[in-house]
Structure formats: structure tokens, C-alpha cells
Motif scaffolding. Structure first.
Motif, mmCIF file in Angstrom:
data_model
loop_
_atom_site.group_PDB
_atom_site.id
_atom_site.type_symbol
_atom_site.label_atom_id
_atom_site.label_comp_id
_atom_site.label_asym_id
_atom_site.label_seq_id
_atom_site.Cartn_x
_atom_site.Cartn_y
_atom_site.Cartn_z
ATOM 1 N N THR A 34 0.859 -1.184 0.000
ATOM 2 C CA THR A 34 0.000 0.000 0.000
ATOM 3 C C THR A 34 0.892 1.229 0.000
ATOM 4 O O THR A 34 1.887 1.290 0.726
ATOM 5 C CB THR A 34 -0.921 0.045 1.236
ATOM 6 N N THR A 35 0.547 2.197 -0.852
ATOM 7 C CA THR A 35 1.253 3.477 -0.889
ATOM 8 C C THR A 35 0.219 4.581 -0.706
ATOM 9 O O THR A 35 -0.924 4.318 -0.338
ATOM 10 C CB THR A 35 2.007 3.654 -2.216
ATOM 11 N N ALA A 36 0.617 5.818 -0.997
ATOM 12 C CA ALA A 36 -0.317 6.932 -0.851
ATOM 13 C C ALA A 36 -1.385 6.939 -1.933
ATOM 14 O O ALA A 36 -2.457 7.527 -1.750
ATOM 15 C CB ALA A 36 0.447 8.256 -0.871
ATOM 16 N N THR A 37 -1.128 6.256 -3.078
ATOM 17 C CA THR A 37 -2.090 6.291 -4.190
ATOM 18 C C THR A 37 -2.360 4.922 -4.806
ATOM 19 O O THR A 37 -3.148 4.825 -5.747
ATOM 20 C CB THR A 37 -1.577 7.218 -5.308
ATOM 21 N N THR A 38 -1.735 3.858 -4.321
ATOM 22 C CA THR A 38 -1.906 2.538 -4.932
ATOM 23 C C THR A 38 -2.010 1.461 -3.858
ATOM 24 O O THR A 38 -1.642 1.672 -2.698
ATOM 25 C CB THR A 38 -0.725 2.181 -5.857
ATOM 26 N N PHE A 39 -2.494 0.287 -4.278
ATOM 27 C CA PHE A 39 -2.404 -0.918 -3.447
ATOM 28 C C PHE A 39 -2.333 -2.128 -4.367
ATOM 29 O O PHE A 39 -2.691 -2.058 -5.545
ATOM 30 C CB PHE A 39 -3.567 -1.027 -2.448
ATOM 31 N N VAL A 40 -1.848 -3.245 -3.828
ATOM 32 C CA VAL A 40 -1.568 -4.435 -4.635
ATOM 33 C C VAL A 40 -2.485 -5.571 -4.197
ATOM 34 O O VAL A 40 -2.504 -5.949 -3.019
ATOM 35 C CB VAL A 40 -0.093 -4.863 -4.502
ATOM 36 N N LEU A 41 -3.235 -6.121 -5.169
ATOM 37 C CA LEU A 41 -4.163 -7.219 -4.913
ATOM 38 C C LEU A 41 -3.626 -8.530 -5.474
ATOM 39 O O LEU A 41 -2.824 -8.540 -6.414
ATOM 40 C CB LEU A 41 -5.514 -6.944 -5.579
ATOM 41 N N GLU A 42 -4.108 -9.623 -4.904
ATOM 42 C CA GLU A 42 -3.898 -10.927 -5.515
ATOM 43 C C GLU A 42 -4.790 -11.039 -6.755
ATOM 44 O O GLU A 42 -5.923 -10.548 -6.768
ATOM 45 C CB GLU A 42 -4.260 -12.047 -4.535
ATOM 46 N N GLN A 43 -4.290 -11.674 -7.809
ATOM 47 C CA GLN A 43 -5.105 -11.885 -9.002
ATOM 48 C C GLN A 43 -6.207 -12.908 -8.716
ATOM 49 O O GLN A 43 -6.033 -13.803 -7.890
ATOM 50 C CB GLN A 43 -4.232 -12.373 -10.160
ATOM 51 N N PRO A 44 -7.340 -12.795 -9.410
ATOM 52 C CA PRO A 44 -8.445 -13.747 -9.181
ATOM 53 C C PRO A 44 -8.215 -15.068 -9.912
ATOM 54 O O PRO A 44 -8.877 -15.377 -10.904
ATOM 55 C CB PRO A 44 -9.660 -12.991 -9.728
ATOM 56 N N ARG A 45 -7.277 -15.851 -9.429
ATOM 57 C CA ARG A 45 -6.973 -17.149 -10.044
ATOM 58 C C ARG A 45 -7.949 -18.213 -9.545
ATOM 59 O O ARG A 45 -8.320 -18.236 -8.379
ATOM 60 C CB ARG A 45 -5.538 -17.574 -9.713
ATOM 61 N N CYS A 46 -8.341 -19.107 -10.464
ATOM 62 C CA CYS A 46 -9.152 -20.285 -10.129
ATOM 63 C C CYS A 46 -10.480 -19.904 -9.469
ATOM 64 O O CYS A 46 -10.966 -20.605 -8.571
ATOM 65 C CB CYS A 46 -8.364 -21.233 -9.222
ATOM 66 N N ILE A 47 -11.065 -18.801 -9.906
ATOM 67 C CA ILE A 47 -12.333 -18.343 -9.336
ATOM 68 C C ILE A 47 -13.446 -18.350 -10.380
ATOM 69 O O ILE A 47 -14.559 -18.803 -10.116
ATOM 70 C CB ILE A 47 -12.174 -16.927 -8.743
ATOM 71 N N PHE A 48 -13.147 -17.862 -11.599
ATOM 72 C CA PHE A 48 -14.163 -17.713 -12.640
ATOM 73 C C PHE A 48 -14.044 -18.810 -13.698
ATOM 74 O O PHE A 48 -14.293 -18.569 -14.875
ATOM 75 C CB PHE A 48 -14.033 -16.339 -13.300
ATOM 76 N N GLY A 49 -13.666 -20.011 -13.295
ATOM 77 C CA GLY A 49 -13.435 -21.091 -14.251
ATOM 78 C C GLY A 49 -14.653 -21.488 -15.058
ATOM 79 O O GLY A 49 -14.526 -22.007 -16.169
#
Length: 272
Positions: A62-77
Motif C-alpha cells: 500500500t502506498t499513498a495512491t496505490t495498493f496491490v491485490l492478488e489476481q483472481p486465479r481459479c475463481i471464474f473457471g
């Protein structure tokens, strides 16, 4: 003869039976429309997964203007034909988001967030972008807010622009087939970004040194560094010929050898 009220049709009678109605011409055109609306009639599939910040050991999760998410793997198969979008909203406005809102429209444009738009849609990708299972050793993350070039470009309403404040924010992934929502994740937990502290709010009381003493120490350190640099420069210059040292050589002595020429004599004196 038939009794009164008997409405059996005679052969060759071209009349219509009582209570029969002609088929409406628009009935056939309604059938394809109903078929298109069948997915929406079944309702959107709610997946139990929640987006979350990455657990990888990365700098600036997390920064002042961004954040990092996990990719949605193996969810929308089960939705191979869908386009997966990320929906970003303020925590207080997440529950009011309408899944029928279309991406790339003024209703979901990043440039109007959060003033007149309560949530925007960005980072669209197909299922091929999120292969399952995750390849070993790959860093599979999404940085939200990383695009600065399109932050004010209204022609790119799906811009992944810098977030306008500390939040908190909530996000979810939404799968669309065409413009029809077919599946979604739950909303994430609130995500709060970092904020920079003003210089005058940083306390130095706990360190045991006043601000004036810290300033004096810094100035003395700079002066000491300058003196050391000057000393090193002087030592290097004195190691060369330009420092005044010279090589004195002893003058060479010139010896002149005298030769007596025995074969030369004064012929005039010999004749006397």
C-alpha cells in the motif's frame, strides 16, 4: 339439426371458431429477446471469494495512491466467455453499486470518482489472463492505481489511475458476458492507503535531543566531511611533481685528456 348454441364447424366453413384470437405479429420477434434475457433471469452467481491484498513480500503493498491485490486465479473457471472487471468504490458507497452499470461509460468513469461517480470499473481481463493453477514462482498480483498518464483523460474512462485519497476502499471482481453480469466476488475488507505526516507533527522529544542540537550535529558533520575531502585532495596533489618537489642532478664533470704527439717535431729546430 344442431341445437342452439352448438358451435361445431361445418366442412368448408371459413369462419373462425368462437373465442379464437389471431396471433400477434410481434410474438415471433419477442422470442429471441427473451432468449437473450434468460441469463439475467437466472440471476448473477455470487462467489464466496473476497479480493485481498497480496501476501507476497513486496515493497509498497500500500502506498499513498496505490495498493496491490492478488489476481483472481481459479475463481471464474465456469465463465470462460466472460470479461472480468475490477470494481473500486469507497467503503461507504460499495453497497450502493449497481451491477447493471456498464464499464466505459460516464456512470463508471474513473475521472469522475469519487465526486459524481461512487464506483469505477477498471483492469478488464479475460479468463486466459488468470490461468489456473498459478505457475510456480510467478508473482501474480494487480497494482491498483498505477496509471498516471490517463488520470485526467476523459477518453479513457476505464483508466487505472492513482487513487484520490487514503480511503478506505472496497473492491470486487465482476464478470460480464457482453453487458450482462454473470458472476461476482464478495466485496473486500476495507483497504486504507498510507498518508504522509507533516514535518511539524514529527516529535523529537522521545529521542532525548532537541531540534537545535540535531541541526548543529548535521552542520558539523558536513563541515568535517568537507575538511576530509580537502585533506585527501591535498595528499593526492602533493604526490605529483606539481607539489614543488624536483630532482636535482649532479653536474657532469668534463675531463679533457691531453695527448703528446711524439711523431710531430719541429723540423726547423732539427736542422739547426
Amino acid at each position: 339439426m344442431w341445437a342452439d348454441g352448438d358451435h361445431r364447424r361445418l366442412p368448408g366453413d371459413a369462419g373462425q371458431l368462437p373465442h379464437s384470437r389471431p396471433r400477434h405479429r410481434g410474438a415471433r420477434t419477442m422470442i429471441p429477446l427473451l432468449l437473450l434475457l434468460l441469463p439475467a433471469a437466472h440471476g448473477i452467481v455470487e462467489l464466496g471469494t473476497k479480493p485481498a491484498l497480496t501476501q507476497d513480500h513486496l515493497e509498497g503493498v500500500t502506498t499513498a495512491t496505490t495498493f496491490v491485490l492478488e489476481q483472481p486465479r481459479c475463481i471464474f473457471g465456469n465463465f470462460s466467455n466472460a470479461v472480468i472487471w475490477l470494481v473500486v468504490a469507497l467503503d461507504k458507497d460499495a453497497s450502493a453499486f449497481n451491477n447493471s452499470a456498464e464499464p466505459g461509460t460516464p456512470e463508471t468513469a474513473f475521472q469522475s470518482f469519487p465526486d459524481t461517480v461512487s464506483a469505477y470499473m477498471t483492469l478488464n481481463a479475460t479468463l486466459a489472463s488468470y490461468p489456473c493453477p498459478k505457475p510456480a514462482g510467478d508473482i501474480t498480483v494487480l497494482r491498483v492505481g498505477s496509471e498516471t498518464s490517463c488520470a485526467t483523460d476523459v477518453s479513457r474512462p476505464t483508466c487505472n489511475g492513482p487513487l484520490p485519497g487514503p480511503g478506505p476502499y472496497r473492491v470486487k471482481f465482476l464478470a460480464l458476458e457482453g453487458s450482462v453480469p454473470v458472476a461476482e466476488t464478495a466485496w473486500s475488507a476495507p483497504i486504507t492507503l498510507r498518508t504522509a505526516k507533516p514535518l511539524n507533527t514529527i516529535s523529537t522529544a522521545g529521542s532525548g535531543h532537541s531540534a537545535g542540537m540535531i541541526a548543529i550535529t548535521a552542520i558539523l558533520s558536513i563541515l568535517l566531511a568537507i575538511l576530509l575531502a580537502a585533506l585527501v585532495a591535498m595528499l593526492f596533489s602533493c604526490g605529483s611533481d606539481s607539489c614543488g618537489s624536483s630532482t636535482f642532478s649532479k653536474p657532469e664533470s668534463v675531463s679533457v685528456q691531453r695527448y703528446n704527439t711524439h711523431h710531430v717535431y719541429d723540423q726547423a729546430a732539427a736542422r739547426l
